[in-house]
Design a protein around this motif. Structure first.
Motif, PDB file in Angstrom:
ATOM      1  N   LEU A 169       0.815  -1.215   0.000  1.00 32.75           N
ATOM      2  CA  LEU A 169       0.000   0.000   0.000  1.00 32.75           C
ATOM      3  C   LEU A 169       0.850   1.268   0.000  1.00 32.75           C
ATOM      4  N   PRO A 170       0.391   2.309  -0.718  1.00 35.02           N
ATOM      5  CA  PRO A 170       1.110   3.593  -0.685  1.00 35.02           C
ATOM      6  C   PRO A 170       0.832   4.336   0.622  1.00 35.02           C
ATOM      7  N   ALA A 171       1.705   5.286   0.951  1.00 37.89           N
ATOM      8  CA  ALA A 171       1.449   6.150   2.106  1.00 37.89           C
ATOM      9  C   ALA A 171       0.308   7.102   1.767  1.00 37.89           C
ATOM     10  N   ALA A 172      -0.462   7.492   2.801  1.00 38.39           N
ATOM     11  CA  ALA A 172      -1.559   8.445   2.568  1.00 38.39           C
ATOM     12  C   ALA A 172      -0.968   9.837   2.344  1.00 38.39           C
TER      13      ALA A 172
ATOM     14  N   VAL B 165      -5.601   2.626   1.835  1.00 39.38           N
ATOM     15  CA  VAL B 165      -6.276   1.531   1.116  1.00 39.38           C
ATOM     16  C   VAL B 165      -7.142   2.086  -0.016  1.00 39.38           C
ATOM     17  N   GLY B 166      -7.528   3.353   0.118  1.00 42.58           N
ATOM     18  CA  GLY B 166      -8.447   3.928  -0.869  1.00 42.58           C
ATOM     19  C   GLY B 166      -7.764   4.565  -2.069  1.00 42.58           C
ATOM     20  N   ARG B 167      -6.509   4.971  -1.890  1.00 44.72           N
ATOM     21  CA  ARG B 167      -5.840   5.755  -2.933  1.00 44.72           C
ATOM     22  C   ARG B 167      -5.925   5.078  -4.312  1.00 44.72           C
TER      23      ARG B 167
ATOM     24  N   ARG C 294      -2.702  -1.870  -6.433  1.00 44.26           N
ATOM     25  CA  ARG C 294      -1.980  -2.288  -5.221  1.00 44.26           C
ATOM     26  C   ARG C 294      -2.970  -2.613  -4.107  1.00 44.26           C
ATOM     27  N   ALA C 295      -4.022  -1.805  -3.975  1.00 41.08           N
ATOM     28  CA  ALA C 295      -5.010  -2.071  -2.926  1.00 41.08           C
ATOM     29  C   ALA C 295      -5.746  -3.382  -3.206  1.00 41.08           C
TER      30      ALA C 295
END
Ligand code: HEM
Length: 498
Positions: free
Chosen positions: A228-231, A240-242, A487-488
């Protein structure tokens, strides 16, 4: 300046394009039978991304999950509950939501063929160039195996860019501000524009309020967390939403015979097309009823077709004598933004902004359409027939309709607002006793009045009012899904923590 969208390889292709050259498509409505096998499929599935569209694609696969699907995969409550309440409750999960959306009478969830009482877990969408769908279906079915899902297939048909009533479809769409060039909240917003911040359609980016829409972000622990990417708004947490969008799916059955026979009965065979065009608010060719403006509006063009068909507002037609106030496209996107009537010169703008003028009584219902835009990605299904045939006494009654699909970042402020406050409202824009002439359910509002009227304002005198419109569109299934970033998706498909 809002964040530019640079991670196109993480965004599913449908956000960027309706995939118009992939004219064959089918949608799999899946219930998970075996969670481990479903996870294996979701980990390996060849999802087409927005970056892939830079080169010619002959097929595409898109995958979305409902809240039920996320739970069935074993995602923790912290993740599922971090999505919006309306997504978690589901399209048919609450009778008051169904009432607000107009899903009552023949459109009530109890009569749906799918999506009620339980939403499907996973939506798999397959797209291919002509002749390519059989091979893609075989490839994806082999990958999924027989035991992962129980699948119901929703076929689609290619009607050459027309929806089943015969109108050109997919003409007006918001232009997503991929480059992060738009700074919302300036006086420019007082004019209608179609360039809309990426955060209105994708989670993890600034929206039209200049804010990040709420979404699940989690502490960086656990085996699959590095997926997961950083927010962007909270770098200590993973997002999780990005790069994901909510996907609203409604299967809408269209009674095309009743639509054209009603038009012919009311206006005669020669006037039927004109009446149908007034109900939709566009010509059957997709051209607008309103004159186009000389100066391009932000987010419209540069293609000539876009300028010819979308460079207009309703600002010069406040009474609806050119395009009726209640017409489908005027309800679905009233265009003229915070200030009905347009911006005017600097002085008149300042006077109006400071509130030293009498407000237009319609200001609240047409205000700020930029907060209520949706990207439409639907596909037609079934057989249709041409209007002239459908108007005849012994007309066929084809089984057809629209698999209505739209993408947005906030279901309640975007899709649900458009559907309930504009399309289904019996009081839209000062009207009474009428809903969208195309989509209305015609179910009377309790203790008040019928909703089956349609007013055709006339410059020469009082509006002509039609009554007793039949219901032309019935909801027969639907669900709220989330179209995650790639990714999510892989994170969601990873083994849940013990
Ligand atoms: C069977 C059902 C439907 C039919 C036949 C239909 C038909 C059309 C047609 C012919 C247009 C004009 C062409 C275009 O801009 O694409 C249009 C525009 C539009 N429709 Fe629908 N539609 C249906 C359902 C819906 C629903 C359920 C919604 C949302 C709640 C919706 C929202 C819109 C929007 C936002 C536009 C663009 C308005 C604009 O920006 O000018 N439609 N529709």
């Amino acid at each position: 300046m809002p964040l530019a969208v640079t991670e196109k390889e993480d965004i599913q292709a449908l956000v960027r394009s309706g995939l118009p050259t992939l004219t064959e498509a089918e949608f799999w409505i899946c219930r998970i039978r075996n969670a481990a096998m479903a996870r294996a499929f979701l980990t390996a599935a060849p999802v087409t991304t927005a970056a892939d569209l830079s080169v010619h694609q002959t097929t595409a696969v898109q995958i979305a999950l409902s809240a039920e699907g996320m739970r069935a995969l074993g995602l923790p409550a912290e993740v599922v509950g971090g999505f919006s309440p309306e997504f978690v409750a589901g399209l048919a999960g609450d009778p008051s939501r169904s009432r607000r959306l107009g899903d009552v009478g023949p459109s009530a969830p109890g009569a749906w063929t799918w999506g009620y009482p339980r939403a499907p877990d996973v939506l798999v969408m397959l797209y291919a160039e002509p002749g390519g769908l059989d091979a893609l279906r075989q490839q994806i079915a082999t990958l999924a195996g027989e035991l992962a899902f129980d699948v119901t297939v929703l076929p689609t048909s290619d009607m050459g860019g027309h929806e089943p009533f015969g109108f050109v479809d997919g003409v007006s769409q918001p232009a997503i501000d991929w480059g992060g060039t738009r700074s919302p909240g300036t006086p420019d917003d007082l004019e209608y524009g179609s360039l809309i911040t990426a955060g209105e359609f994708l989670l993890g980016y600034e929206n039209e309020y200049g804010r990040f829409t709420g979404r699940p972000t989690i502490a960086p622990t656990g085996a699959a967390i590095d997926l997961l990417p950083a927010a962007a708004d909270d770098p200590q947490r993973r997002d999780v939403g990005r790069n994901g969008a909510y996907l609203v799916f409604r299967q809408l059955r269209q009674d095309v015979r009743s639509f054209w026979r009603f038009a012919a009965e009311q206006a005669g065979p020669a006037g039927a097309q004109g009446l149908a065009e007034a109900m939709v608010g566009r010509k059957i060719s997709g051209d607008p009823l309103e004159p186009v403006l000389a100066r391009p509006l932000p987010g419209v063009g540069p293609a000539p077709a876009s300028l010819e068909q979308n460079n207009f507002t309703f600002g010069a037609d406040p009474d609806g004598t050119v395009c009726p106030l209640g017409a489908h496209i005027r309800r679905a996107n009233p265009r003229t933004a915070d200030m009905p009537g347009g911006r005017g010169d600097i002085l008149s703008r300042a006077v109006r902004m400071l509130g030293w003028t009498k407000e237009d009584p319609r200001a609240d219902v047409v205000a700020a359409s930029r907060f209520h835009r949706i990207v439409r990605r639907g596909r037609e299904y079934g057989e249709s027939a041409d209007p002239a045939t459908l108007m005849q006494e012994d007309a066929p009654d084809p089984l057809c309709g629209l698999n209505f699909i739209c993408l947005n970042a906030n279901i309640s402020r975007q899709f649900e607002f458009v559907q309930s406050a504009w399309v289904m409202s019996a009081k839209f824009d000062g009207l009474t006793g009428e809903q969208d002439p195309v989509l209305g359910n015609r179910v009377p509002v309790p203790q008040t009045e019928p909703t089956s009227g349609f007013s055709l304002p006339s410059p020469a005198g009082p509006a002509r009012r039609l009554g007793a419109l039949p219901q032309f569109v019935t909801v027969i299934g639907g669900a709220y899904f989330f179209l995650p970033g790639v990714r999510a998706l892989r994170f969601m498909a990873s083994e849940p923590a013990a």
